[in-house]
Design an enzyme around this catalytic site. Structure first.
Site, PDB file in Angstrom:
ATOM      1  CE1 TYR A 297      -4.038   2.025   0.705  1.00 56.27           C
ATOM      2  CE2 TYR A 297      -2.806   2.986   2.523  1.00 56.27           C
ATOM      3  CZ  TYR A 297      -3.903   2.985   1.695  1.00 56.27           C
ATOM      4  OH  TYR A 297      -4.875   3.945   1.847  1.00 56.27           O
TER       5      TYR A 297
ATOM      6  CE  LYS B  66      -3.728   4.724  -1.522  1.00 58.58           C
ATOM      7  NZ  LYS B  66      -4.746   5.132  -2.526  1.00 58.58           N
TER       8      LYS B  66
HETATM    9  N1  LIG Z   1     -10.217   5.999   4.974  1.00 58.10           N
HETATM   10  C1  LIG Z   1      -9.016   6.415   5.297  1.00 58.10           C
HETATM   11  O1  LIG Z   1      -8.735   6.628   6.465  1.00 58.10           O
HETATM   12  C2  LIG Z   1      -7.983   6.640   4.226  1.00 58.10           C
HETATM   13  C3  LIG Z   1      -6.739   7.124   4.614  1.00 58.10           C
HETATM   14  C4  LIG Z   1      -5.765   7.346   3.668  1.00 58.10           C
HETATM   15  C5  LIG Z   1      -6.033   7.112   2.333  1.00 58.10           C
HETATM   16  N2  LIG Z   1      -7.243   6.647   1.955  1.00 58.10           N
HETATM   17  C6  LIG Z   1      -7.443   6.410   0.522  1.00 58.10           C
HETATM   18  O2  LIG Z   1      -8.612   7.067   0.090  1.00 58.10           O
HETATM   19  C7  LIG Z   1      -9.280   6.299  -0.914  1.00 58.10           C
HETATM   20  C8  LIG Z   1     -10.689   5.982  -0.474  1.00 58.10           C
HETATM   21  O3  LIG Z   1     -10.621   5.311   0.767  1.00 58.10           O
HETATM   22  P1  LIG Z   1     -11.929   4.787   1.524  1.00 58.10           P
HETATM   23  O4  LIG Z   1     -11.584   4.741   2.946  1.00 58.10           O
HETATM   24  O5  LIG Z   1     -13.114   5.549   1.076  1.00 58.10           O
HETATM   25  O6  LIG Z   1     -12.002   3.285   0.977  1.00 58.10           O
HETATM   26  P2  LIG Z   1     -13.226   2.274   0.986  1.00 58.10           P
HETATM   27  O7  LIG Z   1     -12.652   0.904   1.105  1.00 58.10           O
HETATM   28  O8  LIG Z   1     -14.256   2.697   1.950  1.00 58.10           O
HETATM   29  O9  LIG Z   1     -13.824   2.463  -0.494  1.00 58.10           O
HETATM   30  C9  LIG Z   1     -13.069   2.107  -1.624  1.00 58.10           C
HETATM   31  C10 LIG Z   1     -14.012   1.918  -2.790  1.00 58.10           C
HETATM   32  O10 LIG Z   1     -13.212   1.501  -3.909  1.00 58.10           O
HETATM   33  C11 LIG Z   1     -13.913   0.475  -4.596  1.00 58.10           C
HETATM   34  N3  LIG Z   1     -12.982  -0.348  -5.339  1.00 58.10           N
HETATM   35  C12 LIG Z   1     -12.162  -1.324  -4.866  1.00 58.10           C
HETATM   36  N4  LIG Z   1     -11.488  -1.893  -5.874  1.00 58.10           N
HETATM   37  C13 LIG Z   1     -11.873  -1.250  -7.016  1.00 58.10           C
HETATM   38  C14 LIG Z   1     -11.531  -1.383  -8.379  1.00 58.10           C
HETATM   39  N5  LIG Z   1     -10.655  -2.325  -8.793  1.00 58.10           N
HETATM   40  N6  LIG Z   1     -12.124  -0.571  -9.270  1.00 58.10           N
HETATM   41  C15 LIG Z   1     -13.003   0.376  -8.870  1.00 58.10           C
HETATM   42  N7  LIG Z   1     -13.400   0.535  -7.587  1.00 58.10           N
HETATM   43  C16 LIG Z   1     -12.824  -0.268  -6.678  1.00 58.10           C
HETATM   44  C17 LIG Z   1     -14.619  -0.295  -3.495  1.00 58.10           C
HETATM   45  O11 LIG Z   1     -15.679  -1.077  -4.019  1.00 58.10           O
HETATM   46  C18 LIG Z   1     -15.053   0.827  -2.558  1.00 58.10           C
HETATM   47  O12 LIG Z   1     -16.340   1.299  -2.887  1.00 58.10           O
HETATM   48  C19 LIG Z   1      -8.412   5.060  -1.125  1.00 58.10           C
HETATM   49  O13 LIG Z   1      -7.533   5.271  -2.211  1.00 58.10           O
HETATM   50  C20 LIG Z   1      -7.641   4.954   0.166  1.00 58.10           C
HETATM   51  O14 LIG Z   1      -6.432   4.263  -0.007  1.00 58.10           O
HETATM   52  C21 LIG Z   1      -8.222   6.398   2.870  1.00 58.10           C
END
Ligand SMILES: NC(=O)c1ccc[n+]([C@@H]2O[C@H](COP(=O)([O-])OP(=O)(O)OC[C@H]3O[C@@H](n4cnc5c(N)ncnc54)[C@H](O)[C@@H]3O)[C@@H](O)[C@H]2O)c1
Length: 249
Positions: free
Chosen positions: A152, A156
């Site tokens: 990851y 990132k």
């Molecule tokens: N939530 C956090 O605390 C956090 C922190 C840092 C970074 N992020 C980043 O922010 C972004 C969103 O995070 P989140 O927490 O909303 O994640 P989440 O897991 O809640 O949602 C991710 C979404 O991506 C979709 N997805 C997965 N694989 C896919 C694919 N191959 N094609 C299209 N869609 C796909 C899933 O179905 C889901 O709806 C991500 O890139 C994550 O790495 C999140």
């Protein structure tokens, strides 16, 4: 007229979490929103929550370049242009390095990084041709490295390199490219962690709480605004101070 009236926004992985919050935010600000997710019904729920006829759900797996190209073509057919792309789709496949499988590596890297490459490549020529575009990519505080997240973190960190290169290649054509690096945000991704781990993480944030998805959406709306034309290649930490200073807290 709202801030995004007449603008067309594409968001990958918008079936829940941050992608959904951003879709709702852009729609509330007047944009037409192409809601993509590998889970079609989840994309449909987000589009319904946007509450406007200009929200269009699609089933799209960002690791599949053909599906991404079709998603962009469908969006252009429906709305005529693409002004904003948000590379949001990402997944966790955590493991200590010595136990990490090739499949865990590939999945985490392919969804976040290859997916962002596919989506950005698919919109870049048309953004350059229309001399306007905003590409926003979701990294993570973990891009600096994180225990159990070699895959990851690498993905990132790769997002940062991709986005900064896109910033250079788009700069003369009215296309900006920026990164949001979220910290600990209350989403289903966080909810998937054990309760004690979640509490420990929240306590380690200098502002003493997890962030709200709407706070990421606010930052996204700012960076993708027409008025943010002079901001490109930036990595914006939206993390309550998590990445500031010493890891010893
Ligand atoms: N939530 C956090 O605390 C956090 C922190 C840092 C970074 N992020 C980043 O922010 C972004 C969103 O995070 P989140 O927490 O909303 O994640 P989440 O897991 O809640 O949602 C991710 C979404 O991506 C979709 N997805 C997965 N694989 C896919 C694919 N191959 N094609 C299209 N869609 C796909 C899933 O179905 C889901 O709806 C991500 O890139 C994550 O790495 C999140």
């Amino acid at each position: 007229m709202s801030r995004y009236t007449g603008r067309v926004v594409m968001i990958s992985g918008a079936g829940q979490g941050l992608g959904r919050a951003m879709a709702e935010r852009f729609a509330a600000d007047g944009a037409a929103v192409a809601v993509g997710d590998v889970r079609g019904p989840a994309a449909g729920e987000t589009a319904a929550l946007c509450g406007v006829p200009l929200a269009r759900p699609s089933t799209v797996d960002v690791t599949d370049a053909g599906q991404v190209d079709r998603w962009v073509a469908d969006t252009v057919d429906a709305f005529g242009r693409v002004d904003v792309l948000v590379n949001n789709a990402g997944v966790l496949r955590d493991n200590r390095l010595e136990h990490m499988t090739g499949e865990e590596w590939d999945t985490a890297v392919d969804v976040s990084l290859r997916g962002a490459f596919h989506c950005t490549r698919a919109v870049f020529a048309l953004m350059k041709a229309q001399r306007y575009g905003r590409v926003l990519s979701l990294s993570s505080v973990c891009w600096r490295g994180n225990f159990g997240q070699a895959n990851y973190a690498a993905a990132k960190a790769g997002i940062v390199g991709l986005a900064r290169t896109v910033a250079l290649e788009g700069a003369a054509h009215g296309v900006t490219s920026n990164v949001i690096s979220p910290g600990i945000i209350e989403t289903p991704m966080l909810a998937a962690l054990p309760r004690r781990a979640r509490e420990r993480l929240s306590r380690s944030v200098p502002v003493r709480r997890a962030g709200h998805p709407a706070e990421i959406a606010d930052a996204a709306a700012f960076l993708c605004d027409e008025q943010a034309a002079y901001i490109t290649g930036a990595v914006l930490d939206v993390d309550g101070g998590f990445s500031v200073g010493s890891a010893l807290r």
